[in-house]
Write a protein that holds these residues in place. Structure first.
Motif, PDB file in Angstrom:
ATOM      1  N   UNK A 191       0.825  -1.208   0.000  1.00 13.06           N
ATOM      2  CA  UNK A 191       0.000   0.000   0.000  1.00 13.06           C
ATOM      3  C   UNK A 191       0.858   1.256   0.000  1.00 13.06           C
ATOM      4  N   UNK A 192       1.937   1.236   0.764  1.00 18.25           N
ATOM      5  CA  UNK A 192       2.845   2.390   0.782  1.00 18.25           C
ATOM      6  C   UNK A 192       3.388   2.675  -0.611  1.00 18.25           C
ATOM      7  N   UNK A 193       3.814   1.628  -1.305  1.00 16.46           N
ATOM      8  CA  UNK A 193       4.363   1.796  -2.650  1.00 16.46           C
ATOM      9  C   UNK A 193       3.302   2.297  -3.620  1.00 16.46           C
ATOM     10  N   UNK A 194       2.111   1.712  -3.558  1.00 14.01           N
ATOM     11  CA  UNK A 194       1.036   2.135  -4.454  1.00 14.01           C
ATOM     12  C   UNK A 194       0.609   3.575  -4.171  1.00 14.01           C
ATOM     13  N   UNK A 196       2.528   5.972  -3.015  1.00 21.86           N
ATOM     14  CA  UNK A 196       3.556   6.882  -3.535  1.00 21.86           C
ATOM     15  C   UNK A 196       3.344   7.159  -5.009  1.00 21.86           C
ATOM     16  N   UNK A 197       2.816   6.176  -5.724  1.00 23.71           N
ATOM     17  CA  UNK A 197       2.519   6.367  -7.144  1.00 23.71           C
ATOM     18  C   UNK A 197       1.093   6.861  -7.383  1.00 23.71           C
ATOM     19  N   UNK A 198       0.403   7.207  -6.288  1.00 26.17           N
ATOM     20  CA  UNK A 198      -0.951   7.763  -6.359  1.00 26.17           C
ATOM     21  C   UNK A 198      -1.939   6.800  -7.025  1.00 26.17           C
ATOM     22  N   UNK A 199      -1.807   5.500  -6.726  1.00 27.48           N
ATOM     23  CA  UNK A 199      -2.729   4.513  -7.271  1.00 27.48           C
ATOM     24  C   UNK A 199      -3.830   4.155  -6.272  1.00 27.48           C
ATOM     25  N   UNK A 200      -3.544   4.278  -4.973  1.00 26.69           N
ATOM     26  CA  UNK A 200      -4.546   4.042  -3.938  1.00 26.69           C
ATOM     27  C   UNK A 200      -4.429   5.139  -2.894  1.00 26.69           C
ATOM     28  N   UNK A 201      -5.458   5.236  -2.055  1.00 29.62           N
ATOM     29  CA  UNK A 201      -5.453   6.192  -0.947  1.00 29.62           C
ATOM     30  C   UNK A 201      -6.155   5.567   0.237  1.00 29.62           C
ATOM     31  N   UNK A 202      -5.833   6.049   1.436  1.00 24.96           N
ATOM     32  CA  UNK A 202      -6.493   5.596   2.654  1.00 24.96           C
ATOM     33  C   UNK A 202      -7.338   6.722   3.210  1.00 24.96           C
ATOM     34  N   UNK A 203      -8.618   6.500   3.361  1.00 26.57           N
ATOM     35  CA  UNK A 203      -9.525   7.566   3.793  1.00 26.57           C
ATOM     36  C   UNK A 203     -10.480   7.063   4.874  1.00 26.57           C
ATOM     37  N   UNK A 204     -11.114   8.000   5.549  1.00 22.22           N
ATOM     38  CA  UNK A 204     -12.166   7.694   6.525  1.00 22.22           C
ATOM     39  C   UNK A 204     -13.416   8.465   6.110  1.00 22.22           C
TER      40      UNK A 204
END
Length: 244
Positions: A191-194, A196-204
């Motif tokens: 997830x950290x790698x993805x 950094x490439x703006x492919x995923x995000x963590x949200x609430x």
């Protein structure tokens, strides 16, 4: 004296004599060994081929790249045959995109990632399904590991649940660990790698009012009990570009 005679010895060398030995490999200060020895130590699983790589690096790497491209383009060709596309109808990929594509794809030997490369190539050359083949896709795909590929493909393929919105969206860490069959540490690294490439995000849910801030900090808090993972616009575009 020995140093002064060295040029003379080189001059006296005849065609029948073997060429002078090259300069000895530099010593590794850390391990106290020559670099071929170091290579054998740190790449023990590769030991039978290390000598061949050292002596003929261009030949070996070219063969490795050729094998990877043969597999990838073989799959891309099959995709076109399944779609009823004749070779002469394929749309050529321009050199500004094709050259970096070949450089990156030729280094990939993982089957899952080869499938993504094949899909990207087939779609880009499909006259009936043209995609906007961006250099960003090539650079990102060239950096991706298999778990990262599985993760972004999974999140991006879940319809509305994989994107941010006023609905039940996203996946918690425990969901991804169960779905991917990987450890939480490995999923977090992916997830950290993805991110950094703006492919995923963590949200609430509370982040819907400030999505940009959420995307920027997403890589730091995957295991938080309220955080859910979603695909970004770029992540979904990459997966769609590779989808068969």
């Amino acid at each position: 004296m020995a140093t002064d005679e060295m040029p003379n010895r080189r001059k006296r060398q005849t065609k029948d004599q073997p060429p002078a030995r090259p300069i000895a490999p530099r010593e590794s200060k850390q391990l106290g060994a020559t670099w071929p020895d170091v290579a054998l130590r740190v790449m023990g699983w590769f030991a039978p081929l290390v000598g061949k790589i050292v002596n003929h690096p261009k030949d070996w790497f070219a063969a490795h790249q050729s094998e990877n491209l043969r597999s990838i383009f073989g799959q891309a060709g099959q995709i076109h045959r399944d779609r009823g596309i004749e070779p002469e109808d394929a749309v050529p990929i321009p050199p500004r995109i094709g050259i970096p594509l070949l450089e990156q794809a030729s280094a990939e030997s993982e089957p899952a990632l080869q499938e993504m490369w094949a899909g990207l190539i087939a779609n880009a050359a499909d006259p009936n399904r043209r995609i906007d083949l961006m250099k960003a896709f090539i650079a990102i795909l060239g950096q991706m590991d298999p778990l990262e590929a599985r993760l972004v493909n999974f999140v991006s393929s879940q319809g509305w649940r994989g994107v941010i919105g006023p609905h039940d969206f996203g996946f918690m860490m425990r969901d991804l660990v169960q779905q991917l069959g990987a450890s939480e540490d490995d999923v977090r690294l992916a997830l950290n790698s993805l991110a950094r490439n703006n492919l995923v995000a963590g949200v609430t849910p509370t982040d819907l009012e400030n999505i940009e801030e959420s995307v920027q900090r997403g890589a730091l808090w995957w295991s938080h009990p309220k955080v859910k993972v979603v695909a970004t616009t770029l992540g979904m575009a990459l997966v769609e570009a590779c989808r068969v």
